[in-house]
Structures are given as structure tokens and as C-alpha cells.
Design an enzyme around this catalytic site. Structure first.
Site, PDB file in Angstrom:
ATOM      1  N   TYR A 118       0.852  -1.187   0.000  1.00  0.00           N
ATOM      2  CA  TYR A 118       0.000   0.000   0.000  1.00  0.00           C
ATOM      3  C   TYR A 118       0.886   1.235   0.000  1.00  0.00           C
ATOM      4  O   TYR A 118       1.964   1.215  -0.584  1.00  0.00           O
ATOM      5  CB  TYR A 118      -0.993  -0.045   1.171  1.00  0.00           C
ATOM      6  N   ARG A 171      -8.940  10.781  -8.213  1.00  0.00           N
ATOM      7  CA  ARG A 171      -8.058  11.412  -7.221  1.00  0.00           C
ATOM      8  C   ARG A 171      -7.313  10.312  -6.461  1.00  0.00           C
ATOM      9  O   ARG A 171      -7.625   9.997  -5.334  1.00  0.00           O
ATOM     10  CB  ARG A 171      -8.868  12.273  -6.252  1.00  0.00           C
ATOM     11  N   LYS A 189      -6.380  -2.107  -1.329  1.00  0.00           N
ATOM     12  CA  LYS A 189      -7.266  -1.909  -0.186  1.00  0.00           C
ATOM     13  C   LYS A 189      -7.863  -3.237   0.269  1.00  0.00           C
ATOM     14  O   LYS A 189      -7.908  -3.548   1.464  1.00  0.00           O
ATOM     15  CB  LYS A 189      -8.381  -0.963  -0.610  1.00  0.00           C
ATOM     16  N   GLU A 261     -13.694   4.913  -2.966  1.00  0.00           N
ATOM     17  CA  GLU A 261     -12.275   5.158  -2.764  1.00  0.00           C
ATOM     18  C   GLU A 261     -11.717   6.062  -3.859  1.00  0.00           C
ATOM     19  O   GLU A 261     -11.885   5.790  -5.055  1.00  0.00           O
ATOM     20  CB  GLU A 261     -11.516   3.824  -2.772  1.00  0.00           C
ATOM     21  N   ASP A 262     -11.090   7.157  -3.444  1.00  0.00           N
ATOM     22  CA  ASP A 262     -10.355   8.049  -4.348  1.00  0.00           C
ATOM     23  C   ASP A 262     -11.211   8.620  -5.479  1.00  0.00           C
ATOM     24  O   ASP A 262     -10.775   8.697  -6.631  1.00  0.00           O
ATOM     25  CB  ASP A 262      -9.126   7.326  -4.916  1.00  0.00           C
ATOM     26  N   ASP A 284     -13.780   5.958   2.482  1.00  0.00           N
ATOM     27  CA  ASP A 284     -12.624   5.884   3.364  1.00  0.00           C
ATOM     28  C   ASP A 284     -11.821   7.176   3.366  1.00  0.00           C
ATOM     29  O   ASP A 284     -11.242   7.543   4.385  1.00  0.00           O
ATOM     30  CB  ASP A 284     -11.734   4.705   2.959  1.00  0.00           C
ATOM     31  N   ASP A 285     -11.770   7.865   2.233  1.00  0.00           N
ATOM     32  CA  ASP A 285     -11.019   9.121   2.165  1.00  0.00           C
ATOM     33  C   ASP A 285     -11.610  10.172   3.091  1.00  0.00           C
ATOM     34  O   ASP A 285     -10.889  11.014   3.625  1.00  0.00           O
ATOM     35  CB  ASP A 285     -11.001   9.657   0.731  1.00  0.00           C
ATOM     36  N   ASN A 426       0.070  11.630   1.617  1.00  0.00           N
ATOM     37  CA  ASN A 426       0.927  10.614   1.039  1.00  0.00           C
ATOM     38  C   ASN A 426       0.744  10.648  -0.478  1.00  0.00           C
ATOM     39  O   ASN A 426      -0.226  11.230  -0.961  1.00  0.00           O
ATOM     40  CB  ASN A 426       0.623   9.216   1.626  1.00  0.00           C
TER      41      ASN A 426
END
Length: 589
Positions: A118, A171, A189, A261-262, A284-285, A426
Site C-alpha cells: 500500500y 483522485r 485496499k 475510494e479516491d 474511506d477518504d 501521502n
């Protein structure tokens, strides 16, 4: 215990039969499948009896290795690679050929493997996805599949899917729009779902919704594997998401977890608000990042000696991550007696235009930004804003590398005995500051957390271990409870609860070392504790559909977890009464 009882015990332990929903049927599996299927393959760990009975004797070298020996070989092979991307490729190839060995490697060497499978390495893997793509993993659903998404889902061979992680690639981490290359994120993930929380791998499904990309580099890249046109937006995009959500429920049931996610900022919040009360879903973001950050803050105030409500927070960035953290801090402050307005007054946000103030045009205060707008003169320089506001905590999660400068950090230390500095962006290149910079420029007095891993820092003869505020502390445990208990909806209260549980697992020894999170090698146990607490909350608030309600929630959670040790490859054998066998034998003559 006789051989038959040993076989039965091991069979239950390793998921074949009972209520574990593993889908192996011995009558439909050929011997050669045990070498070709990564879920069944044990490599040279097959016993002589198994090799002969399965018809694979001679197809393996005439030697036998235990899983322990195989694990050591994996670690030796990893040591041969100095480049993290090559280590990532090696581990993915291991997952493709021997699933249980892959997950044992991750589970038993979490701190070493997490940066490979990850962040930060997965970011590089996504950027190079066209180059390193080896075999399909997950589903690619495109904008041109509209009207047929259910049909595409039916192409996935597993029917007992309990958790989906989906991205549209707009993203990816702090790297921007990677389009179809973003598939590395849901794949990574879900590997953590299994490694860190024991969710069975065949019950997980990574999905990329390919609606195009606005990344000109990828559109011109001959290796790009996705659709070569600009992103589709507006009603056509929304209709695709609607169809996707309905198709997942139709195929896998109302209790199938769908993790966003993203997604881009303009879509993340509105999709979460649109679907959170109607589906089993979370982002999750927004929520996972918020939960792990608030957990770190709850641990930090044990060092600073201040109540949460007495802190002033300054956020560098006003995207989905920072807004999610800010909203969860408000909820936590409300728990300490503040009103919503009083809590929001203690939180300042800075975006690309500067400090968010009420005198901005309405068009520049979209979404949740307006909730935190202040009656304050406009300011654009972050260093000046820090001096003017004098926050007790500064949090960055906007992927602006190096924005926490030496001057800023020294100023934080000048008006705080123990300044809280969270550089959560990150990959590492996007971190607001390094751990060494944070400890050095605050004279070793800051309470520091980071989004990417940093080595321990020695300052003035003291060793500091920077706490990595990784979402992996939170989302696997929450997902484990959701899957095991069939939780209907996932509220922000569940994420605040998870944050509190994680913070309570930080010991005084950890705090003295500078940690605001438990060591990474305890993360699987963190997942169990979080899942158990969430399960108790879910049953108490009638959110769980799994009945009968288990009396011992922790035992129930642990019993539902994936076991990465090898099972027997042969079916369970047992005897019939001798009189019956003899009678049948005589009747045949």
C-alpha cells in the site's frame, strides 16, 4: 484424538464447510486445479499422500517444504530486490499463485509489507500500472457499459461477495487523475481487508469505473489501459453510479459493503450523502481518514494535557480528507459539551485561496467549506495565518509537499509547549514535512503523526517513533464488523467509536516514545477490537441483520476471520458401521 477427528477439526479451522461459506466443492475440483488455482495451491507443501491422491505426484520437485520454510523463502526473495516497485510486483505474483502464503506474509510482517503493498509504493504502482499489468484482478466497468452493469457483475465468478471497493480513478492518493491506472488502489485496499481483518479474499471485489480521464499524459501514453477520452460528467455520470449501486445490491444483496475510494472532491461528498442512508456504504477518504486522524488527536491530548474542546485546529487544505476530519472533530467536541457552532468556531481551514472567510463569494464557499468560514480578514500565506490564529494543532492532508516550513514549525513551538503537528499526506513526496523536520524545528516537543512511514528520529539522545496515521488502522476493523454482522448502514458515529477504541489501545509507553497510534504489528488485533465494539454498538442500535445475535461478540468476530494456514487438500474421510458395510458387500454377490 483419532485421525478422523483431527481431519474434521482442521477442516473447520480452515473454512471448508460449516457456516464459513467457503465455496470449495471437492467433486468439481480436479487434481491439477490445486496447482493452478492460487486459493488451493500449496506449492511444495503438498504431502506425499496429497500428491498421489490428487494425481499431481511428479509435477512438483521430489521434496517437501512447510509453509514456515516457504515464508522464509519469500522474505529472502524480497531481500534480493532493492527497488520497492519490484518488491510490489513480486508480492502480486505471489498472490497470483499462492494466496494463503501471500496473506501469511502480509499478516506476520505487517510493518515491513504495508509500505510495499500500500502507501507509498502502491502510488508508484498505479502510475506504472500499464507497464506492470500482468493479469486481470477485479472488474473494469466503463461508461459504455451503461444499461448492462449487472451483466458485467455476473461475469465475476464469485457469487458470495460481501465487500466491494470501487474507484473512478479521479483522485488517486495525492497523485491526481490516473483513470484506469487507479485499479491498484481497490486491489491493495482489499488485500488489507484480508491481511489486517481476516475478511475472506473470495468475498471481496475490486472495481474501477472507467469514465475516461482528464490526464493528458495518460491519454497520450501508448501503454495506457483505459478509455482514451475525457471524463464523462454530469447526468450521464450520475446515472452510471446509480445503476452501479442498484446492480451490486441486485447481484450480492443489500448487506454488501460498498466502499468508495479516491473519487474526486466534487463527487466524494455528494455521493456519500446521497447513498449513505440507502446502502451499506462509506467513503474511506472522508470517514476513514477522519477516524484515524481523530484517534491520533485523542491520543495526543493525553500528552498535551488539554481537553479536546480547548484546542484550536488549523487545517492546511479543505478537501474531502480535511473536511471529514474537521466534521468528526466537531462531533467529538459535541461529546464534551460544546454546541456545533462552538466546536466549528475552534476549527480554521486554509485552501488554495487562503484562509476560508465569510467575505468570500458564495461560489467559493461550496459544500462544507461554508460551515467553517470565519469573520476574519483575508489571509493567503500559511505562515502568517499560523501566527495570527496561534493554533494548538495543525493538520495537513492536501498533498502539498513541504508546506510545513521551518519557520511555521518554529512558530508553532513558540506559543505551544507541545504543538500537535499532523502531516497526513501521502505518498512521502507529498508529505507536509518529514518527521525529522518536525522534531528538529520544534526542539523535540511536537506531537507528530504522518500519513506515510518515516524512520525513527534521534534528537538530543532521544528516539522518537512517528505515528503513522494510516487509514488501515480503521477501515479493516469497521469492514469486518459490517460483513460479519450484516450491518445495514454505516454512520459517522461508528467511525467516531472506532477512533476512540484505537486511541484507547495507545499505552503510556507508546506515548513516551512519541507514538499516537499502536505499533503497526498490532494492527490485526486493533481490527478485532474495533470490530467487536462496532458489533456491540450495531446490535444495541438495531443496525445488524445477522441473527441470532451472538452472545460473545469477540469470539464471533474471531471465528469469522480468514485463516491463512494451509488446509488439508483431501476430503474428510470417515467410516460407516461395519455391519452396514458388510451387509452391502454381501448384497452385491
Amino acid at each position: 484424538m483419532d485421525k478422523r477427528q483431527q481431519q474434521q477439526q482442521r477442516r473447520l479451522m480452515h473454512e471448508y464447510g460449516g457456516e464459513t461459506n467457503d465455496n470449495l466443492c471437492h467433486s468439481t475440483v480436479r487434481g491439477i486445479d490445486y496447482l493452478r488455482d492460487p486459493r488451493l495451491n500449496k506449492g511444495m507443501a503438498f504431502t506425499l499422500e496429497e500428491r498421489q491422491a490428487l494425481g499431481i505426484h511428479g509435477l512438483l520437485p521430489p521434496n517437501f517444504k512447510s509453509q514456515d520454510e516457504q515464508l522464509q523463502l519469500v522474505l529472502q526473495n524480497l531481500d534480493r530486490y532493492t527497488d520497492s516497485l519490484n518488491q510490489y510486483i513480486y508480492l502480486m505474483s505471489l498472490q497470483d499463485r499462492n494466496e494463503r502464503l501471500f496473506y501469511r506474509t502480509l499478516c506476520e510482517h505487517v510493518e515491513r509489507m504495508m509500505p510495499i503493498v500500500y502507501t507509498p509504493t502502491v502510488g508508484l504502482a498505479c502510475q506504472k500500472y500499464g507497464l506492470i499489468f500482468r493479469r486481470p484482478r477485479g472488474l473494469f466497468i466503463t461508461i459504455h457499459d451503461a444499461g448492462h452493469i449487472y451483466d458485467v457483475l455476473c461475469n465475476w465468478p464469485e457469487t458470495n461477495v460481501k465487500a466491494v471497493v470501487v474507484t473512478d480513478g479521479e483522485r488517486i492518493l495525492g497523485l491526481g487523475d490516473l483513470g484506469a491506472y487507479g485499479m491498484g488502489i481497490p486491489v491493495g485496499k482489499l488485500a488489507l481487508y484480508t491481511a489486517l481483518a481476516g475478511i475472506k479474499p473470495h468475498q471481496t471485489l475490486p472495481i474501477t469505473l472507467d469514465v475516461g480521464t482528464d490526464n493528458e499524459v495518460h491519454l497520450a501514453d501508448p501503454l495506457y489501459i483505459g478509455l482514451r477520452h475525457k471524463r464523462v460528467r454530469g447526468k450521464q455520470y450520475d446515472d452510471l453510479i446509480d445503476e452501479f449501486m442498484k446492480a451490486v445490491v441486485r447481484r450480492y444483496g443489500q448487506h454488501c459493503l460498498i466502499q468508495f475510494e479516491d473519487f474526486g472532491n466534487q463527487n466524494a461528498f455528494r455521493l456519500l450523502e446521497k447513498y449513505t442512508d440507502h446502502y451499506c456504504t462509506f467513503n474511506d477518504d472522508i470517514q476513514g481518514t477522519a477516524s484515524v486522524a481523530v484517534s491520533g488527536i485523542l491520543a495526543s491530548v493525553r500528552i498535551t494535557g488539554k481537553k479536546l474542546r480547548d484546542n484550536v485546529f488549523l487545517f492546511q487544505g479543505a478537501g474531502e480528507a480535511n473536511l471529514g476530519i474537521a466534521n468528526l472533530i466537531v462531533m467529538a467536541m459535541e461529546g464534551e459539551g460544546l454546541t456545533t457552532r462552538e466546536a466549528r468556531d475552534r476549527i480554521y481551514l486554509v485552501d488554495s485561496k487562503g484562509l476560508i472567510t465569510k467575505d468570500r463569494p458564495a461560489s467559493a464557499l461550496g459544500g462544507h467549506k461554508k460551515d467553517f468560514a470565519k469573520d476574519h480578514r483575508p489571509m493567503t500565506d500559511l505562515e502568517d495565518i499560523v501566527v495570527a490564529i496561534k493554533p494548538t494543532a495543525i493538520i495537513g492532508a492536501a498533498a502539498v509537499g513541504g508546506v510545513f516550513t521551518e519557520k511555521l514549525l518554529r512558530n508553532m513551538a513558540s506559543f505551544n509547549e507541545r504543538p500537535i503537528v499532523f502531516a497526513l499526506s501521502n505518498p512521502t513526496s507529498k508529505a507536509e514535512c518529514t518527521a525529522e523536520q518536525a522534531y528538529t524545528y520544534t526542539d523535540g516537543r511536537c506531537v507528530f503523526a504522518c500519513g506515510s512511514p518515516f524512520d525513527p528520529v534521534v534528537y538530543k539522545n532521544k528516539t522518537f517513533y512517528a505515528g503513522q496515521g494510516n487509514n488501515a488502522y480503521i477501515f479493516p476493523g469497521v469492514a469486518l464488523a459490517v460483513v460479519a454482522c450484516e450491518i445495514n448502514h454505516i454512520s459517522d458515529h461508528i467511525f467516531l467509536l472506532a477512533a476512540k477504541v484505537l486511541a484507547e489501545m495507545v499505552t503510556e509507553t507508546h506515548l513516551s516514545e512519541g507514538r499516537v497510534y499502536p505499533p503497526l504489528d498490532t494492527i490485526r488485533e486493533c481490527s478485532v477490537k474495533i470490530a467487536t465494539t462496532v458489533a456491540e454498538y450495531a446490535y444495541a442500535h438495531r443496525l445488524a441483520a445477522r441473527y441470532p445475535e451472538p452472545k460473545d461478540k469477540e469470539a464471533f468476530i474471531r471465528a469469522s476471520m480468514y485463516d491463512y494456514h494451509y488446509p488439508d487438500a483431501l476430503p474428510v474421510t470417515y467410516d460407516w458401521p461395519e455391519s452396514v458395510v458388510r451387509t452391502n458387500s454381501h448384497s452385491n454377490h
